[in-house]
Structure formats: structure tokens, C-alpha cells
Design an enzyme around this catalytic site. Sequence first.
Site, PDB file in Angstrom:
ATOM      1  CD  GLU A 152       0.401  -5.313  -7.491  1.00  0.00           C
ATOM      2  OE1 GLU A 152      -0.774  -4.911  -7.444  1.00  0.00           O
ATOM      3  OE2 GLU A 152       1.217  -5.153  -6.559  1.00  0.00           O
ATOM      4  CB  THR A 190      -1.950  -4.367  -4.210  1.00  0.00           C
ATOM      5  OG1 THR A 190      -0.597  -4.842  -4.246  1.00  0.00           O
ATOM      6  CG2 THR A 190      -2.835  -5.234  -5.090  1.00  0.00           C
ATOM      7  CB  SER A 248      10.056  -1.912  -1.273  1.00  0.00           C
ATOM      8  OG  SER A 248       8.825  -1.926  -0.588  1.00  0.00           O
ATOM      9  CB  SER A 249       5.812  -0.039  -4.934  1.00  0.00           C
ATOM     10  OG  SER A 249       4.804   0.924  -5.099  1.00  0.00           O
ATOM     11  CB  SER A 293       8.664  -6.722   1.371  1.00  0.00           C
ATOM     12  OG  SER A 293       9.186  -5.453   1.060  1.00  0.00           O
TER      13      SER A 293
END
EC number: 1.17.7.4
Length: 337
Positions: A152, A190, A248-249, A293
Site C-alpha cells: 500500500e 490505512t 497482514s499489517s 483479510s
Amino acid sequence: MSPTLDLETVNSPGRSAASLGAAPAGKRVLLAEPRGYCAGVDRAVETVERALEKHGAPVYVRHEIVHNKHVVDTLTNKGVVFVHEADEVPEGAMVVFSAHGVAPSVHDLAADRGLRVIDATCPLVNKVHNEAKRFARDGYDILLIGHAGHEEVVGIIGEAPDDVQLVDGQDAVASVQVRDENKVVWLSQTTLSVDETMQTVVKLRERFPKLQDPPSDDICYATQNRQTAVKAMAPECELVIVVGSRNSSNSNRLVEVALGAGADAAHLVDYADDIDPSWLDGVESVGVTSGASVPEILVRGVLERLAGYGYETVYPVTTANETLVFALPREIRPDRR
């Protein structure tokens, strides 16, 4: 036979998890709500599934459509081919851009190769892209709070590489240099921790008192909602299990938020089989949540595994109700005729 889960609703939206103190003692699971798929992830995954239905395999996807191992493996088995860059896609083939967004140069490369593009970028990520373009046109130095190398972040910087400067946490603030201290704005990835982002903003504002805020929150509603739910339940938990993948952040941030909010321990797992039984030694209250997610089937697997260890009663801890839905990309919307 699998143990039966006893799902009891003891919280309504807006109530604190502190009321769980009145619940019966013994082994229990506190289940965060909201959790799992957000509107942007749901849209991205459905985009790929619809593309498969409409055009057949293979459908190429640049990078992981979302950061979840189960989702990627499932789509791969259905005929999706994940590639690192668009130049790996055969000329004229179909390619889907992931929910994380891409730089303009990626669109240019796809056009040069005659690729049929379906852009599954989350609309909230697109909002940050548009903010970066607008502030760059107006001559601002843009301080992007985010993690170096995250897809991102790479896409947002690509919108205005000469005007965007990455600020990867509070320690990076001291090295920031700007052209005009009167024209500085901050934006953010985000999926960050809300609290840590604002701590970085405070540090930036100490250096640049005229630092402007983005026109609206950049950290997405789903990221904030999942962190709020974890904050509500963590003080009551000796252990918090976050279902999500290592890359996954937002899932990693949930682990950090749980520890910061008072949980004795917190662990990230992809699957129920990843749970180490030693984590449960002496533990009565286990919190469970999942990243934005993560499909719900993985959470159900964790709950069933915990039930097998005696944690059969599940108390939902609800802090918000999510109803937002994003329209699918026009290329794969159903034909109205």
C-alpha cells in the site's frame, strides 16, 4: 464428534467488556465483534471469484489479492495465478490489481502490454492516493506514516515520488526534511495502529507546528473498529488469539493492541492447528479476533479447537456494527439486462 459451542450474547454495541466480570467463572472465550473481512477485502476477493466465473482460468493477480494465506491458497487451487509484477502476465491476458493499490507506473506497464485490467484497489486506499495527488499538485511536502516496503505504501508513494516522504514510526521523525514548513501535511497507511499513528503525528507536529491533517481519517474504519473491539476485551483476557497471516499489517497491529490494552499474552495464527496448547496453561479467559483479510471459517476452526480444550462457552464482545458495502469493479458487475 466436535464439542458444542455455547454462544452467549452478553454485550450489546457500545457496552464495555468490563461487564463480563459478572459472567460465571471458568474457561471461556471472548469473541470480538467486529472482526474478519472488511468491505474492501470482501470486494477484492469477490472480484477475483467473479472474474474466474466470467472468464475462466487462468486469472492473473498482481501480488496477493489480500494478505491471507488461506485466501491465496484457495484461489490458487481455483486457477488464479499470482505474480509479482505485471510484466510476468502474458500479453493481452487479464490481470487483477490487489486491494492494496498500485502506483501509476504499474497501470502504464499493464497498458503497454495490452493487459485487460480489473482494479480491485480498496476505495479507502484509493482515497489516500487521491489525497497524495492533490497535495502534491498544491506544492506540499507529504509525510506518509507507514511501513517501508508495504504494498500500500509503495503504491501511494508512486503517485508523487518527489513529494512523498515515508515516516516509518516515531524514530524516523528526526530525519524528516521539508522544503517549506508552512506547507506540510501527513497521510497514513490505512492499516496502522491508531494509537501509534497519532503518537507519530504528535512527534511530527513538535517539529512542524503548522503540520496539516488529512481531510478525513486515513486509517480505515474497519482497522479502527477491530482495534476498538480488542481494546474492550483484552483487559479481561489472559490470552488473545488473533487469526491472521504474518504479512497482514492490520492483523499484526491487533496483536500489539491486545498486549497494550492489558492482555497477558497475544499470538497470531493462520489456522487452528497453529495454537500451541502450552499457551492455555492456567488460562481461563481467551480472547479471539481476526484481521480484516480473514474469512470467518478460520475463526470457527479456532473456536472449535478451543472448545476441544474446554473453552466451550463463547461471549461476544460487540463494540460496533458494520454495514458498509463497496460496489464491485464495473468490469465484473452482473449484466443488468
